[in-house]
Scaffold this active site. Structure first.
Site, PDB file in Angstrom:
ATOM      1  N   MET A  20       0.842  -1.203   0.000  1.00  0.00           N
ATOM      2  CA  MET A  20       0.000   0.000   0.000  1.00  0.00           C
ATOM      3  C   MET A  20       0.880   1.257   0.000  1.00  0.00           C
ATOM      4  O   MET A  20       0.399   2.348   0.351  1.00  0.00           O
ATOM      5  CB  MET A  20      -0.944  -0.007   1.207  1.00  0.00           C
ATOM      6  CG  MET A  20      -1.914  -1.190   1.147  1.00  0.00           C
ATOM      7  SD  MET A  20      -3.466  -0.880   2.004  1.00  0.00           S
ATOM      8  CE  MET A  20      -2.882  -0.571   3.654  1.00  0.00           C
ATOM      9  N   HIS A  40       9.287  -3.381   3.423  1.00  0.00           N
ATOM     10  CA  HIS A  40       8.868  -3.639   2.041  1.00  0.00           C
ATOM     11  C   HIS A  40      10.078  -3.998   1.174  1.00  0.00           C
ATOM     12  O   HIS A  40      10.015  -4.896   0.329  1.00  0.00           O
ATOM     13  CB  HIS A  40       8.190  -2.405   1.443  1.00  0.00           C
ATOM     14  CG  HIS A  40       6.936  -1.977   2.141  1.00  0.00           C
ATOM     15  ND1 HIS A  40       6.839  -0.794   2.832  1.00  0.00           N
ATOM     16  CD2 HIS A  40       5.731  -2.566   2.255  1.00  0.00           C
ATOM     17  CE1 HIS A  40       5.615  -0.669   3.333  1.00  0.00           C
ATOM     18  NE2 HIS A  40       4.921  -1.728   3.007  1.00  0.00           N
ATOM     19  N   GLU A  65       5.803 -11.601   7.216  1.00  0.00           N
ATOM     20  CA  GLU A  65       5.303 -12.230   8.444  1.00  0.00           C
ATOM     21  C   GLU A  65       4.839 -11.183   9.447  1.00  0.00           C
ATOM     22  O   GLU A  65       4.182 -11.511  10.424  1.00  0.00           O
ATOM     23  CB  GLU A  65       6.401 -13.093   9.078  1.00  0.00           C
ATOM     24  CG  GLU A  65       6.663 -14.366   8.318  1.00  0.00           C
ATOM     25  CD  GLU A  65       7.721 -15.230   8.975  1.00  0.00           C
ATOM     26  OE1 GLU A  65       8.313 -14.805   9.985  1.00  0.00           O
ATOM     27  OE2 GLU A  65       7.964 -16.328   8.455  1.00  0.00           O
ATOM     28  N   GLN A 100      -2.502 -12.433   7.851  1.00  0.00           N
ATOM     29  CA  GLN A 100      -2.735 -12.142   6.428  1.00  0.00           C
ATOM     30  C   GLN A 100      -2.001 -13.149   5.540  1.00  0.00           C
ATOM     31  O   GLN A 100      -2.560 -13.645   4.549  1.00  0.00           O
ATOM     32  CB  GLN A 100      -2.254 -10.722   6.127  1.00  0.00           C
ATOM     33  CG  GLN A 100      -2.229 -10.352   4.664  1.00  0.00           C
ATOM     34  CD  GLN A 100      -1.902  -8.895   4.473  1.00  0.00           C
ATOM     35  OE1 GLN A 100      -2.742  -8.038   4.707  1.00  0.00           O
ATOM     36  NE2 GLN A 100      -0.687  -8.580   4.069  1.00  0.00           N
ATOM     37  N   SER A 128       6.706  -0.116  10.160  1.00  0.00           N
ATOM     38  CA  SER A 128       5.327  -0.029   9.682  1.00  0.00           C
ATOM     39  C   SER A 128       5.065   1.374   9.159  1.00  0.00           C
ATOM     40  O   SER A 128       5.565   2.357   9.727  1.00  0.00           O
ATOM     41  CB  SER A 128       4.353  -0.323  10.830  1.00  0.00           C
ATOM     42  OG  SER A 128       3.045   0.084  10.469  1.00  0.00           O
TER      43      SER A 128
HETATM   44  P1  AMP Z   1       1.492  -2.865   3.547  1.00  0.00           P
HETATM   45  O1  AMP Z   1       2.038  -1.874   2.573  1.00  0.00           O
HETATM   46  O2  AMP Z   1       1.619  -2.427   4.964  1.00  0.00           O
HETATM   47  O3  AMP Z   1       0.122  -3.357   3.180  1.00  0.00           O
HETATM   48  O4  AMP Z   1       2.437  -4.134   3.474  1.00  0.00           O
HETATM   49  C1  AMP Z   1       2.803  -4.699   2.243  1.00  0.00           C
HETATM   50  C2  AMP Z   1       3.620  -5.935   2.513  1.00  0.00           C
HETATM   51  O5  AMP Z   1       4.768  -5.595   3.275  1.00  0.00           O
HETATM   52  C3  AMP Z   1       2.855  -6.991   3.337  1.00  0.00           C
HETATM   53  O6  AMP Z   1       3.186  -8.283   2.840  1.00  0.00           O
HETATM   54  C4  AMP Z   1       3.401  -6.787   4.713  1.00  0.00           C
HETATM   55  O7  AMP Z   1       3.330  -7.950   5.532  1.00  0.00           O
HETATM   56  C5  AMP Z   1       4.842  -6.425   4.413  1.00  0.00           C
HETATM   57  N1  AMP Z   1       5.461  -5.725   5.540  1.00  0.00           N
HETATM   58  C6  AMP Z   1       4.985  -4.630   6.193  1.00  0.00           C
HETATM   59  N2  AMP Z   1       5.813  -4.296   7.204  1.00  0.00           N
HETATM   60  C7  AMP Z   1       6.823  -5.203   7.194  1.00  0.00           C
HETATM   61  C8  AMP Z   1       7.995  -5.400   7.998  1.00  0.00           C
HETATM   62  N3  AMP Z   1       8.295  -4.599   9.019  1.00  0.00           N
HETATM   63  N4  AMP Z   1       8.810  -6.441   7.696  1.00  0.00           N
HETATM   64  C9  AMP Z   1       8.525  -7.268   6.649  1.00  0.00           C
HETATM   65  N5  AMP Z   1       7.448  -7.127   5.858  1.00  0.00           N
HETATM   66  C10 AMP Z   1       6.611  -6.110   6.123  1.00  0.00           C
END
Ligand code: AMP
Length: 288
Positions: free
Chosen positions: A40, A47, A158, A163, A195
């Site tokens: 997102m 990411h 993870e 999810q 995050s």
């Molecule tokens: P999002 O943009 O937050 O929807 O996340 C996109 C992808 O990045 C999803 O697969 C999340 O699980 C992954 N993600 C988000 N934060 C982290 C993190 N700190 N470490 C690894 N993967 C992450």
């Protein structure tokens, strides 16, 4: 063949499903394996670690940025979710991504798109209980993205452990021909999981936030030593409140595969938490 594998490495942005699909199928026609990382946006090192994982496993890497309105509840933060496409684009280009798919809401959900994918059971508990409709929104958009381009591998973090399990279940149930790869959580030096929502934390809240990770690790350690829910999870929730968290939606030790309560101590377990700290709601999880 070697020439076609080595050449043609220019970063491109596309905004239509047709272009997204055409680029991936062109790579497939050249026998190139394609890795996909849906996001997102508001990208951070978490990411980028998924991107590196995709790059290790495949020949070409696609990221998508789409703030999916259908996974936000009416009282959630869709309107103010951080958006930073300029910065994200630079990061992806520097990170060696080949293609960014950044569609509009209208492109993803043209008038009349009513079909939903829902994953009952594992999608209804924990996050699903506190964010009704969330996993249906996620499952629907991820199904669409996977069918639009049909990548060989899709990488998920993870960090969003439930999810990842929901998507594995969905891909298996719907026979979507893609390998789902889970990647470990990237953390700040003090342990806070990276995050996009961390930027909403005030300075004081940011100082408290790492205790989320410390406390779920302590719960995991106590579980290993024989302590059990509900006393153990009561202890963990109280520790979070004492640390300064406002409200704990859940803190649970569950079966790492099904996310159901644990009856057999021999099975792998996972500690999962969601707690509010000021405006943001933080989630995290660790293996036991
Ligand atoms: P999002 O943009 O937050 O929807 O996340 C996109 C992808 O990045 C999803 O697969 C999340 O699980 C992954 N993600 C988000 N934060 C982290 C993190 N700190 N470490 C690894 N993967 C992450």
């Amino acid at each position: 063949m070697v020439g076609s594998k080595a050449g043609d490495r220019k970063f491109r942005i596309v905004r239509t499903v047709a272009e997204f699909r055409e680029q991936v199928s062109a790579w497939h026609r050249n026998d190139l394996r394609v890795g996909f990382v849906p996001t997102m946006g508001a990208l951070h090192v978490g990411h980028m670690s998924l991107i590196r994982r995709a790059q290790e496993m495949t020949d070409r890497t696609v990221a998508s940025i789409f703030v999916n309105p259908r996974q936000f509840g009416p009282n959630e933060d869709f309107a103010v979710y951080p958006r930073a496409e300029g910065k994200d684009t630079l990061l992806l280009a520097e990170g060696g991504v080949d293609l960014l798919f950044a569609p509009s809401v209208e492109e993803m959900y043209p008038g009349g798109a009513v079909t939903k994918v829902s994953v009952p059971g594992i999608g209804d508990i924990l996050e699903g209980e506190y964010r009704p409709g969330f996993f249906t929104g996620v499952a629907t958009v991820v199904t669409k993205l996977l069918l639009q381009a049909q990548p060989d591998v899709a990488v998920f973090g993870e960090k969003d452990y439930q999810q990842l399990l929901v998507i594995r279940r969905m891909v298996q149930d719907l026979d979507i021909p893609v390998q789902i790869e889970g990647a470990p959580t990237e953390r700040e030096d003090d342990g806070l999981a990276c995050s996009s929502r961390n930027q909403y934390l005030t300075e004081n809240e940011r100082a408290v936030a790492p205790q989320l990770y410390q406390i779920i690790n302590a719960v995991a350690e106590r579980y290993r030593k024989g302590e059990r829910p509900p006393e153990l999870t009561h202890w963990g929730k109280q520790a979070l409140l004492d640390a300064g968290f406002g409200h704990v939606d859940y803190l649970e030790v569950r079966d790492a595969e099904t996310l159901q309560g644990l009856s057999d101590p021999a099975r792998a377990a996972r500690v999962l938490v969601a707690a509010w700290l000021g405006k943001p709601r933080l989630i995290d999880n660790v293996p036991v």
